[in-house]
Each structure stands twice: as C-alpha cells, then as structure tokens.
Design a protein around this motif. Structure first.
Motif, PDB file in Angstrom:
ATOM      1  N   LYS A 154       0.817  -1.214   0.000  1.00 41.28           N
ATOM      2  CA  LYS A 154       0.000   0.000   0.000  1.00 41.28           C
ATOM      3  C   LYS A 154       0.848   1.260   0.000  1.00 41.28           C
ATOM      4  CE  LYS A 154      -3.750  -2.262   2.528  1.00 41.28           C
ATOM      5  NZ  LYS A 154      -4.548  -2.272   3.789  1.00 41.28           N
ATOM      6  N   GLY A 155       2.167   1.086  -0.052  1.00 44.14           N
ATOM      7  CA  GLY A 155       3.060   2.236  -0.024  1.00 44.14           C
ATOM      8  C   GLY A 155       3.361   2.755   1.358  1.00 44.14           C
ATOM      9  N   GLN A 156       2.921   2.021   2.395  1.00 41.03           N
ATOM     10  CA  GLN A 156       3.163   2.439   3.774  1.00 41.03           C
ATOM     11  C   GLN A 156       4.520   1.912   4.264  1.00 41.03           C
ATOM     12  OE1 GLN A 156       0.926   4.434   5.600  1.00 41.03           O
ATOM     13  NE2 GLN A 156       0.014   4.586   3.550  1.00 41.03           N
ATOM     14  N   ILE A 157       5.230   2.751   4.982  1.00 45.16           N
ATOM     15  CA  ILE A 157       6.526   2.348   5.541  1.00 45.16           C
ATOM     16  C   ILE A 157       6.292   1.550   6.814  1.00 45.16           C
ATOM     17  CG2 ILE A 157       8.701   3.163   6.547  1.00 45.16           C
ATOM     18  CD1 ILE A 157       8.389   5.655   4.740  1.00 45.16           C
ATOM     19  N   GLN A 158       6.892   0.376   6.883  1.00 43.92           N
ATOM     20  CA  GLN A 158       6.815  -0.491   8.050  1.00 43.92           C
ATOM     21  C   GLN A 158       8.195  -0.590   8.694  1.00 43.92           C
ATOM     22  OE1 GLN A 158       3.928  -1.748   9.090  1.00 43.92           O
ATOM     23  NE2 GLN A 158       2.753  -1.061   7.293  1.00 43.92           N
ATOM     24  N   ILE A 159       8.212  -0.770  10.007  1.00 47.67           N
ATOM     25  CA  ILE A 159       9.478  -0.880  10.737  1.00 47.67           C
ATOM     26  C   ILE A 159       9.471  -2.170  11.546  1.00 47.67           C
ATOM     27  CG2 ILE A 159      11.050   0.156  12.431  1.00 47.67           C
ATOM     28  CD1 ILE A 159      10.737   1.862   9.977  1.00 47.67           C
ATOM     29  N   ASN A 160      10.473  -2.988  11.334  1.00 45.87           N
ATOM     30  CA  ASN A 160      10.683  -4.169  12.166  1.00 45.87           C
ATOM     31  C   ASN A 160      12.069  -4.095  12.789  1.00 45.87           C
ATOM     32  OD1 ASN A 160       8.592  -5.470   9.934  1.00 45.87           O
ATOM     33  ND2 ASN A 160       8.375  -6.327  11.989  1.00 45.87           N
ATOM     34  N   ARG A 161      12.347  -5.045  13.646  1.00 42.73           N
ATOM     35  CA  ARG A 161      13.644  -5.108  14.322  1.00 42.73           C
ATOM     36  C   ARG A 161      14.348  -6.393  13.905  1.00 42.73           C
ATOM     37  NH1 ARG A 161      13.749  -3.772  20.617  1.00 42.73           N
ATOM     38  NH2 ARG A 161      13.464  -1.698  19.743  1.00 42.73           N
ATOM     39  N   GLY A 162      15.600  -6.278  13.540  1.00 39.64           N
ATOM     40  CA  GLY A 162      16.407  -7.437  13.163  1.00 39.64           C
ATOM     41  C   GLY A 162      17.408  -7.787  14.250  1.00 39.64           C
ATOM     42  N   PHE A 163      17.728  -9.072  14.335  1.00 41.02           N
ATOM     43  CA  PHE A 163      18.650  -9.568  15.357  1.00 41.02           C
ATOM     44  C   PHE A 163      19.638 -10.563  14.742  1.00 41.02           C
ATOM     45  CE2 PHE A 163      14.509  -8.870  17.303  1.00 41.02           C
ATOM     46  CZ  PHE A 163      14.785  -8.142  18.445  1.00 41.02           C
ATOM     47  N   ARG A 164      20.861 -10.547  15.239  1.00 42.20           N
ATOM     48  CA  ARG A 164      21.802 -11.640  15.012  1.00 42.20           C
ATOM     49  C   ARG A 164      22.659 -11.749  16.265  1.00 42.20           C
ATOM     50  NH1 ARG A 164      21.635 -16.296  12.186  1.00 42.20           N
ATOM     51  NH2 ARG A 164      23.718 -17.164  11.886  1.00 42.20           N
ATOM     52  N   VAL A 165      22.596 -12.912  16.913  1.00 43.14           N
ATOM     53  CA  VAL A 165      23.423 -13.179  18.084  1.00 43.14           C
ATOM     54  C   VAL A 165      24.483 -14.200  17.680  1.00 43.14           C
ATOM     55  CG1 VAL A 165      23.486 -14.112  20.418  1.00 43.14           C
ATOM     56  CG2 VAL A 165      21.614 -12.616  19.734  1.00 43.14           C
ATOM     57  N   GLN A 166      25.722 -13.747  17.628  1.00 40.28           N
ATOM     58  CA  GLN A 166      26.858 -14.615  17.291  1.00 40.28           C
ATOM     59  C   GLN A 166      27.400 -15.156  18.609  1.00 40.28           C
ATOM     60  OE1 GLN A 166      29.061 -11.676  15.007  1.00 40.28           O
ATOM     61  NE2 GLN A 166      28.134 -12.362  13.094  1.00 40.28           N
ATOM     62  N   PHE A 167      26.954 -16.361  18.949  1.00 40.14           N
ATOM     63  CA  PHE A 167      27.141 -16.818  20.321  1.00 40.14           C
ATOM     64  C   PHE A 167      28.530 -17.378  20.601  1.00 40.14           C
ATOM     65  CE2 PHE A 167      25.979 -18.005  24.472  1.00 40.14           C
ATOM     66  CZ  PHE A 167      24.771 -17.397  24.744  1.00 40.14           C
ATOM     67  N   ASN A 168      29.010 -18.274  19.759  1.00 44.71           N
ATOM     68  CA  ASN A 168      30.306 -18.899  20.060  1.00 44.71           C
ATOM     69  C   ASN A 168      30.925 -19.424  18.773  1.00 44.71           C
ATOM     70  OD1 ASN A 168      32.268 -21.103  20.952  1.00 44.71           O
ATOM     71  ND2 ASN A 168      31.620 -20.296  22.934  1.00 44.71           N
ATOM     72  N   SER A 169      32.186 -19.044  18.529  1.00 48.88           N
ATOM     73  CA  SER A 169      32.872 -19.466  17.307  1.00 48.88           C
ATOM     74  C   SER A 169      34.116 -20.294  17.610  1.00 48.88           C
ATOM     75  CB  SER A 169      33.265 -18.239  16.475  1.00 48.88           C
ATOM     76  OG  SER A 169      34.124 -17.384  17.225  1.00 48.88           O
ATOM     77  N   ALA A 170      34.156 -20.950  18.780  1.00 45.32           N
ATOM     78  CA  ALA A 170      35.338 -21.739  19.137  1.00 45.32           C
ATOM     79  C   ALA A 170      35.552 -22.922  18.193  1.00 45.32           C
ATOM     80  CB  ALA A 170      35.226 -22.238  20.579  1.00 45.32           C
ATOM     81  N   LEU A 171      34.477 -23.475  17.660  1.00 42.51           N
ATOM     82  CA  LEU A 171      34.598 -24.660  16.803  1.00 42.51           C
ATOM     83  C   LEU A 171      34.497 -24.344  15.318  1.00 42.51           C
ATOM     84  CD1 LEU A 171      32.443 -27.208  18.844  1.00 42.51           C
ATOM     85  CD2 LEU A 171      34.929 -27.066  18.730  1.00 42.51           C
ATOM     86  N   GLY A 172      34.143 -23.112  14.975  1.00 43.66           N
ATOM     87  CA  GLY A 172      34.003 -22.763  13.568  1.00 43.66           C
ATOM     88  C   GLY A 172      33.175 -21.510  13.412  1.00 43.66           C
ATOM     89  N   PRO A 173      32.853 -21.122  12.165  1.00 43.97           N
ATOM     90  CA  PRO A 173      32.036 -19.928  11.947  1.00 43.97           C
ATOM     91  C   PRO A 173      30.666 -20.088  12.601  1.00 43.97           C
ATOM     92  CG  PRO A 173      32.193 -21.226   9.931  1.00 43.97           C
ATOM     93  CD  PRO A 173      33.169 -21.815  10.897  1.00 43.97           C
ATOM     94  N   TYR A 174      30.084 -18.975  13.015  1.00 42.87           N
ATOM     95  CA  TYR A 174      28.751 -19.019  13.601  1.00 42.87           C
ATOM     96  C   TYR A 174      27.791 -19.670  12.607  1.00 42.87           C
ATOM     97  CZ  TYR A 174      31.002 -15.239  16.218  1.00 42.87           C
ATOM     98  OH  TYR A 174      31.888 -14.472  16.939  1.00 42.87           O
ATOM     99  N   LYS A 175      26.929 -20.545  13.101  1.00 42.39           N
ATOM    100  CA  LYS A 175      25.993 -21.243  12.219  1.00 42.39           C
ATOM    101  C   LYS A 175      24.659 -21.376  12.940  1.00 42.39           C
ATOM    102  CE  LYS A 175      24.939 -23.422   8.469  1.00 42.39           C
ATOM    103  NZ  LYS A 175      23.690 -22.621   8.475  1.00 42.39           N
ATOM    104  N   GLY A 176      23.604 -20.931  12.315  1.00 40.95           N
ATOM    105  CA  GLY A 176      22.277 -21.020  12.910  1.00 40.95           C
ATOM    106  C   GLY A 176      21.277 -20.231  12.095  1.00 40.95           C
ATOM    107  N   GLY A 177      20.004 -20.589  12.231  1.00 41.65           N
ATOM    108  CA  GLY A 177      18.984 -20.057  11.350  1.00 41.65           C
ATOM    109  C   GLY A 177      18.511 -18.655  11.671  1.00 41.65           C
ATOM    110  N   LEU A 178      17.672 -18.148  10.774  1.00 41.76           N
ATOM    111  CA  LEU A 178      16.957 -16.886  10.933  1.00 41.76           C
ATOM    112  C   LEU A 178      15.486 -17.212  11.130  1.00 41.76           C
ATOM    113  CD1 LEU A 178      18.571 -14.909   7.971  1.00 41.76           C
ATOM    114  CD2 LEU A 178      19.045 -14.562  10.402  1.00 41.76           C
ATOM    115  N   ARG A 179      14.857 -16.612  12.127  1.00 41.18           N
ATOM    116  CA  ARG A 179      13.447 -16.840  12.431  1.00 41.18           C
ATOM    117  C   ARG A 179      12.663 -15.553  12.212  1.00 41.18           C
ATOM    118  NH1 ARG A 179      11.364 -19.742  17.945  1.00 41.18           N
ATOM    119  NH2 ARG A 179      12.476 -21.424  16.871  1.00 41.18           N
ATOM    120  N   PHE A 180      11.596 -15.625  11.404  1.00 38.33           N
ATOM    121  CA  PHE A 180      10.692 -14.489  11.215  1.00 38.33           C
ATOM    122  C   PHE A 180       9.370 -14.826  11.910  1.00 38.33           C
ATOM    123  CE2 PHE A 180      12.579 -13.218   6.771  1.00 38.33           C
ATOM    124  CZ  PHE A 180      13.764 -12.848   7.385  1.00 38.33           C
ATOM    125  N   HIS A 181       9.108 -14.154  13.025  1.00 34.39           N
ATOM    126  CA  HIS A 181       7.881 -14.421  13.766  1.00 34.39           C
ATOM    127  C   HIS A 181       7.643 -13.255  14.729  1.00 34.39           C
ATOM    128  CE1 HIS A 181       5.076 -16.443  16.564  1.00 34.39           C
ATOM    129  NE2 HIS A 181       4.784 -17.203  15.539  1.00 34.39           N
TER     130      HIS A 181
END
Length: 449
Positions: free
Chosen positions: A72-99
C-alpha cells in the motif's frame, strides 16, 4: 526447583542478573548448568578460569532497524537480530526466524542451544541465531522480498562463509533464503554460495536439506528405541506442527512402518485414525500455504479438526513435538505418560518445559532433547557448506546416508557420555555434557577468549 550444583549457582545468578526478563534464555542456560555438576567436579578449572561464564555470554549481539515498504506504499518498521554466540569450533551457524514473538531473549536461547547442538554434530561449526519480529503470514511475495532485502542490507556486513552462515527457521524457507541470498550477492558483488544454507538446488543448495531436521529426529528416535529392543514399526505417533520439520518427520515415520495419527498448526490440530495423508498435508501447507483446518474437508471424511484441548491427549506410542518452544507442558506430559507413550523426540527447539522433561525422565520414557534429536538440520547445512566449498553436488542418497551416520554418531556419543557419568539412558545429560566439553576444550586451547 532447580538442580544446579552449588558451585554453579553464582554463575546462574549472574546470568539472571545480566539478562533480566529473558526467560527462554534463562531456561536454556539452567538446563545445561543442571548437567554440569559432575563435570566441574572432575574439571575445577572450568570454574577457576571463568570458562562457563564465558560460554554463557554471547561473543556478539547485533540489533538493528529494518524499514520496508508494503504493497500500500506504507513504511513499516521491524527489528532485526543476530546473536553470534560462540565461534570456538568454527564460523557461527544457525537459522533466521521471522515471527512476531522474536526478541533478543529468544534469539539468545536459540543461539546458546545452537552452540552445543552444532558441537554434537562433530562438524566444524560454531553457534549463532538471528531473525526478526516480522510476520510473513498474509504478506505478498513482493512484500517479503522487500523486507528480506532491507534486512540483508544491514545484516550482510556481519556475514561470510568463514564468519557467520545463517539458514532458515520458523517463517524462513527457500523463498526467503533466495531473496536474502540475492541481496547479499548484489551488495557484495560476490557469488559466495557458502554464506547461506537452505538454498534452492539450482543455485547451490543441498539435496535432503529440506527433509533433514525431520528425518534426523526420527533417526534419533529409532536409535533410542533400539536400545530397548523396540522399533517404530506399527507404532502410533503424534507429531506437533505442520511445517518442514513435522512434514518430513511424518514421512520418515511412515518409512519406518509407524503411523502418524495427529499433527497441528497454530489454529488447532487434526486427528486422522487412518494415518495422516502426507501428500494432502504437503499440498495444504507447502503449496497452498493454508491452515490445517482445511484437511478434514479435503480428505472427504475420516478426520477431525479441533481448536480446543490438547493434541497430547491423543493416545500414542511416540510423541514428536516439532512446532515451537515450550509447547508441551507438565500436564501434557502427564497425559502422554498416562496413555502409554514410550518415546519422545524433540523436533523443535526446547518444545518441552522443564516440568515435562522431568516427568518423562521420572517415568523412564526415552527422551531425546532438541540439541541432539533435531541436529540433523544444521548437520546437513554443514554438508551444504562442504559441497559449496568443493564446488560439488551430492545425490539425495549420498546426503541422506551421511545424515543418518551423523545422527547415529550423535546418539551414541550422548549415550556413552551418560553411561560414563553414571546416568545410563539420560540423553539430556549426555547431550549437554558432550556438547559443553567439546566447546570448552576448544576455548581452553585458544586462551582467554
């Protein structure tokens, strides 16, 4: 009542103080700490060098604004998150949840769980999680594309195949991953296939990835049942949810000779004593993206839908909670036990409340915790990364064979650890200790990180 060893109580109290109001994160940390009393008795250095405190603190937490324009041409605002918890064993790996329920506490709980889940796979991947409070339900493809492009415009600077590799989760499937990958490629001018997993087959995805979490959960349940001389053959099964995890758990239960008689979505649940018609369920949920309440009408009789009561009242031999966190509580667990359940495998992340888990364990029910039982999804994501790195593509059969081998290995390592700590059959303790020790040893080797 918490069963945390007294030496670990101050650590948990500090987690509560520093992360006020984040109840799901508190729950996830408490569950792991309850398993570590015997570990710190053998390894007091984990307390002396503040290693447990460091594992409970994310390496990085990113929160950002996601502006986008609706149809409809309306501007919407959401909030995005990424928590990089622990990389001792390799690159951060985990999904994105939209809810709509997504907040920093939920993302931290998921990232914390992901760290140990990824460690259990034995593959070189660390733990992270992300997402947004955006609700994709009822949105057009154009709106979802514009939202994904806006999210990636900020998120891309934190990603990379050697840094952080997201995948899908609730509300994020192949469509969303495609839009996200397209924007990442556009912004970076690089075809870095390994930066996202769960991609379409035509542009670097892995066969069996869509099926992996559901298949893997059933493989884990099958391995647990074999320890008691049981199998899924002829068993009545109830699977909550009707997304990818639930659908492919149903498919694999059918392959093992079981019969799934109930499944659900957020509107209610269906019971079909003849066994859930999987092709019809796929058409409703994957093709039409409709509600499960349509199932009885389209089936033409023999099934019923209910929006009242609990699906866990449906008698079954095996339960597979595969919808969302804390969906199965103490009264649900009591109903399952009363009706003769013999095994429970968590297809979702932390779907059973602490009370439910304790009731299952007290009753001697085989219980597969999420960080072990549903690790097949992230394991196959790591296999997708492997294929991308080698510019290769494996057959479905090759990938599924590797998935089955990984799930067997996870089961056996959890069982052996539980046995070695004097708690045979306690897969919660086995999974928590195995995952924790692998991460802890890597962190110790790297110094104070």
């Amino acid at each position: 009542m918490s069963r945390i060893d007294e030496k670990l109580v101050p650590i948990f109290e500090e987690v509560l103080r520093r992360n006020a109001g984040e109840t799901e994160f508190h729950q996830a940390v408490e569950e792991v700490l309850e398993s570590l009393g015997a570990v710190v008795a053998k390894h007091p250095e984990y307390i002396d060098n503040a290693l447990i405190e460091r594992i409970c603190e994310p390496e990085r937490q990113i929160i950002f604004r996601v502006p986008w324009v609706d149809d409809k041409g309306q501007i919407q605002i959401n909030r995005g998150f990424r928590v990089q918890f622990n990389s001792a064993l390799g690159p951060y790996k985990g999904g994105l949840r939209f809810h709509p329920s997504v907040n920093v506490g939920i993302i931290k709980f998921l990232g914390f769980e992901q760290t140990f889940k990824n460690a259990l796979t034995g593959l070189p991947i660390g733990g992270g999680k992300g997402g947004s409070d955006f609700n994709p339900r009822g949105r057009s493809d154009g709106e979802i594309m514009r939202f994904c492009q806006s999210l990636m415009t900020e998120l891309y600077r934190h990603l990379g195949e050697y840094t952080d590799v997201p995948a899908g989760d609730i509300g994020v499937g192949a469509r969303e991953i495609g839009y996200l990958f397209g924007q990442y490629k556009r912004l970076t001018n690089r075809y870095e296939a390994g930066v996202l997993t769960g991609k379409g087959l035509i542009y670097g995805g892995s066969r069996a990835r869509t099926e992996a979490t559901g298949y893997g959960t059933v493989y884990f349940i099958d391995q647990m049942m074999k320890t008691k001389g049981e199998s899924l053959e002829g068993k009545r099964v109830v699977v909550s949810g009707s997304g990818n995890v639930a659908i492919y758990a149903i498919e694999k239960v059918n392959a093992f000779g079981g019969k799934v008689v109930a499944c659900s979505d957020s509107s209610g649940f269906i019971v079909d004593e003849a066994g859930i018609d999987l092709e019809l369920l796929k058409e409703i949920k994957l093709s039409r993206r409709e509600r499960i309440s349509d199932y009885p009408c389209l089936k033409g009789g023999g099934a019923c839908f209910s929006e009242q009561g609990s699906m866990w009242e449906v008698p079954c031999d095996v339960a597979v909670p595969s919808a969302t966190q804390n969906e199965l509580n103490g009264s649900d667990a009591a109903a399952l036990i009363r009706n003769g359940v013999v095994a429970v495998g968590e297809g979702a992340n932390m779907p059973c409340t602490p009370e439910a888990v304790r009731l299952f364990q007290a009753a001697g029910i085989l219980f597969g915790p999420a960080k072990a039982a549903n690790a097949g999804g992230v394991a196959t994501s790591a296999l997708e990364m492997q294929q991308n790195a080698s510019r290769d593509s494996w057959t479905f059969e090759e990938t599924e064979a590797r998935l089955e081998m990984i799930m067997r290995r996870i089961h056996d390592s959890c069982a052996e650890t539980a046995e070695s700590y004097g708690a045979p059959g306690n897969y919660v303790l086995g999974a928590n200790i195995t995952g924790f020790v692998r991460v802890a040893e890597a962190m110790q080797a790297m110094g104070v990180i």
